[in-house]
Design a protein around this motif. Structure first.
Motif, PDB file in Angstrom:
ATOM      1  N   GLY A   5     -30.720  36.269  23.983  1.00  0.00           N
ATOM      2  CA  GLY A   5     -30.286  35.066  23.286  1.00  0.00           C
ATOM      3  C   GLY A   5     -31.078  33.826  23.626  1.00  0.00           C
ATOM      4  N   LEU A   6     -32.056  33.952  24.537  1.00  0.00           N
ATOM      5  CA  LEU A   6     -32.843  32.781  24.938  1.00  0.00           C
ATOM      6  C   LEU A   6     -34.117  32.621  24.135  1.00  0.00           C
ATOM      7  CD1 LEU A   6     -32.450  32.824  28.826  1.00  0.00           C
ATOM      8  CD2 LEU A   6     -31.070  31.648  27.103  1.00  0.00           C
ATOM      9  N   GLY A   7     -34.393  33.559  23.238  1.00  0.00           N
ATOM     10  CA  GLY A   7     -35.540  33.423  22.349  1.00  0.00           C
ATOM     11  C   GLY A   7     -36.826  33.914  22.960  1.00  0.00           C
ATOM     12  N   VAL A   8     -37.890  33.161  22.721  1.00  0.00           N
ATOM     13  CA  VAL A   8     -39.224  33.522  23.188  1.00  0.00           C
ATOM     14  C   VAL A   8     -39.432  32.931  24.576  1.00  0.00           C
ATOM     15  CG1 VAL A   8     -41.692  33.347  22.730  1.00  0.00           C
ATOM     16  CG2 VAL A   8     -40.081  33.589  20.825  1.00  0.00           C
ATOM     17  N   LEU A   9     -39.805  33.789  25.524  1.00  0.00           N
ATOM     18  CA  LEU A   9     -40.023  33.376  26.908  1.00  0.00           C
ATOM     19  C   LEU A   9     -41.441  33.736  27.333  1.00  0.00           C
ATOM     20  CD1 LEU A   9     -36.669  34.669  28.434  1.00  0.00           C
ATOM     21  CD2 LEU A   9     -37.204  32.326  27.749  1.00  0.00           C
ATOM     22  N   LEU A  56     -39.451  28.645  29.112  1.00  0.00           N
ATOM     23  CA  LEU A  56     -39.033  28.508  27.725  1.00  0.00           C
ATOM     24  C   LEU A  56     -40.234  28.129  26.867  1.00  0.00           C
ATOM     25  CD1 LEU A  56     -35.759  26.474  28.310  1.00  0.00           C
ATOM     26  CD2 LEU A  56     -35.875  28.831  27.473  1.00  0.00           C
ATOM     27  N   ALA A  57     -40.299  28.705  25.663  1.00  0.00           N
ATOM     28  CA  ALA A  57     -41.437  28.452  24.776  1.00  0.00           C
ATOM     29  C   ALA A  57     -41.576  26.984  24.419  1.00  0.00           C
ATOM     30  CB  ALA A  57     -41.295  29.290  23.509  1.00  0.00           C
ATOM     31  N   ASP A  97     -42.269  21.130  31.591  1.00  0.00           N
ATOM     32  CA  ASP A  97     -41.869  19.738  31.786  1.00  0.00           C
ATOM     33  C   ASP A  97     -40.734  19.403  30.828  1.00  0.00           C
ATOM     34  OD1 ASP A  97     -42.422  16.966  32.821  1.00  0.00           O
ATOM     35  OD2 ASP A  97     -42.773  16.613  30.689  1.00  0.00           O
ATOM     36  N   PRO A  98     -39.688  18.709  31.296  1.00  0.00           N
ATOM     37  CA  PRO A  98     -39.503  18.167  32.638  1.00  0.00           C
ATOM     38  C   PRO A  98     -38.636  19.043  33.537  1.00  0.00           C
ATOM     39  CG  PRO A  98     -37.918  17.178  31.172  1.00  0.00           C
ATOM     40  CD  PRO A  98     -38.709  18.157  30.344  1.00  0.00           C
ATOM     41  N   SER A  99     -38.215  20.188  33.061  1.00  0.00           N
ATOM     42  CA  SER A  99     -37.181  20.952  33.750  1.00  0.00           C
ATOM     43  C   SER A  99     -37.694  21.938  34.770  1.00  0.00           C
ATOM     44  CB  SER A  99     -36.346  21.715  32.704  1.00  0.00           C
ATOM     45  OG  SER A  99     -37.184  22.547  31.920  1.00  0.00           O
ATOM     46  N   HIS A 158     -29.721  26.079  33.237  1.00  0.00           N
ATOM     47  CA  HIS A 158     -29.230  26.607  31.968  1.00  0.00           C
ATOM     48  C   HIS A 158     -29.884  25.841  30.826  1.00  0.00           C
ATOM     49  CE1 HIS A 158     -26.239  29.289  33.648  1.00  0.00           C
ATOM     50  NE2 HIS A 158     -25.907  28.337  34.491  1.00  0.00           N
ATOM     51  N   PRO A 159     -30.565  26.541  29.927  1.00  0.00           N
ATOM     52  CA  PRO A 159     -31.294  25.850  28.864  1.00  0.00           C
ATOM     53  C   PRO A 159     -30.352  25.234  27.829  1.00  0.00           C
ATOM     54  CG  PRO A 159     -31.363  28.218  28.525  1.00  0.00           C
ATOM     55  CD  PRO A 159     -30.731  28.000  29.872  1.00  0.00           C
TER      56      PRO A 159
END
Length: 329
Positions: A141-145, A154-155, A172-174, A190-191
């Motif tokens: 469920g997080l998509g493209v990594l 994360l993409a 950036d920035p996380s 958590h995105p």
């Protein structure tokens, strides 16, 4: 029952070999099979080479093929998909795939900074980690990594920050999303919810959207030789929080008056654009009042792809504005 992963390949350094002197790396079709032999862990891997090209030669039609194969594989029971890719434009491919990837299964993109023939090749470890991401329960469920150097990114956040380091990618920035472990991801944060996606796949060719860089003594005079009717949109890599010279403003106002969308990103790799810090001629406030959009946390390369995707989908001004507002900073 073993996990199933479909491996798609577009080539890149991960599938290249060097000459005897340790330079001049070039695509090597045999490197893929040798690399696959290094991936263990009891995962059933179904490999489908799509191309073996440098990342500078990847085109939208390649990514349409990736999406078609990946969707077919997941719908047929694959737990996830891995895509190998050159690192130079890996972040752009991942970002563009994220605009269209509409399955719960992870789509993990990876590559290498060193060719397969190098004694210190990082491809085997990155590929192993990408397979782990593709089968990780926490990745669903997080998509493209992006799987690189032991971390998942994360993409929408990842950027190639070094042309040489094995730890080439940063977010950036996380920071990276997770540390990749044997059986799952160790999430570091958590995105946010994923941005809205486009149906289908990218077209074979995108609308023409050049990127121009602002800077010292740069007034974007090239725009005087680019008639508005030849442009579908424009992205500016602005200085600081998204600024241009005062002398560039009449040229940008001419485009905006012709209803050509202008998006301003920051040429700095961290921090993004603003909407309110400065109000002098050529500042972000001046640009916004003229009708330009700010890219927020998106670098110019990703802002270009988002604008091109929106234009290809025939999005209107409000849809374009809303899509960029997700990345506001």
């Amino acid at each position: 029952m073993s996990a199933k992963v479909t491996l798609l390949s577009l080539g890149g350094t991960i599938f290249m070999s060097q000459d005897p002197a340790g330079g001049r790396a070039r695509p090597d079709d045999g490197a893929g099979q040798r690399l696959l032999a290094t991936v263990g862990g009891g995962v059933e891997i179904d490999s489908h080479p799509l191309a073996n090209v440098s990342s500078s030669d990847v085109r939208p039609h390649h990514l349409a093929a990736v999406l078609a194969q990946a969707r077919t594989a997941v719908d047929a029971g694959a737990d996830g998909v891995v895509l190998t890719h050159g690192t130079d434009t890996l972040e752009e491919t991942a970002f563009l795939l994220e605009r269209y990837w509409d399955r719960e299964a992870p789509l993990a993109v990876t590559g290498a900074m060193r060719p397969a023939s190098d004694l210190g090749a990082d491809g085997p470890a990155n590929l192993r980690d990408a397979v782990r991401v593709a089968t990780a329960p926490s990745a669903r469920g997080l998509g493209v990594l992006i799987a690189f150097d032991g971390h998942a990114h994360l993409a929408d956040r990842v950027t190639k920050a070094s042309s040489r380091s094995l730890s080439a990618f940063v977010s950036d920035p996380s920071g990276p999303l997770a540390i990749i472990e044997q059986d799952d991801l160790r999430l570091l944060h958590h995105p946010l919810p994923r941005a809205a996606r486009f149906p289908g796949a990218p077209p074979d060719r995108f609308p023409a959207v050049p990127v121009l860089a602002a800077g010292l003594d740069e007034d974007l005079a090239l725009l005087d030789h680019l008639p508005p009717e030849q442009l579908k949109g424009l992205v500016i890599a602005g200085v600081g929080m998204g600024h241009v010279s005062p002398a560039a403003m009449p040229r940008l106002r001419r485009l905006l008056g012709a209803e050509i969308p202008v998006v301003v990103a920051s040429r700095t790799w961290s921090g993004g654009t603003s909407t309110h810090h400065y109000a002098y001629p050529g500042s972000e406030v001046d640009l916004l009042e003229a009708g330009a959009l700010m890219a927020g946390l998106l670098p110019a390369a990703k802002a270009r792809l988002l604008l091109q995707s929106l234009l290809a989908a025939e999005a209107g001004p409000e849809q374009i504005r809303e899509a960029f507002s997700v990345y506001a900073s």
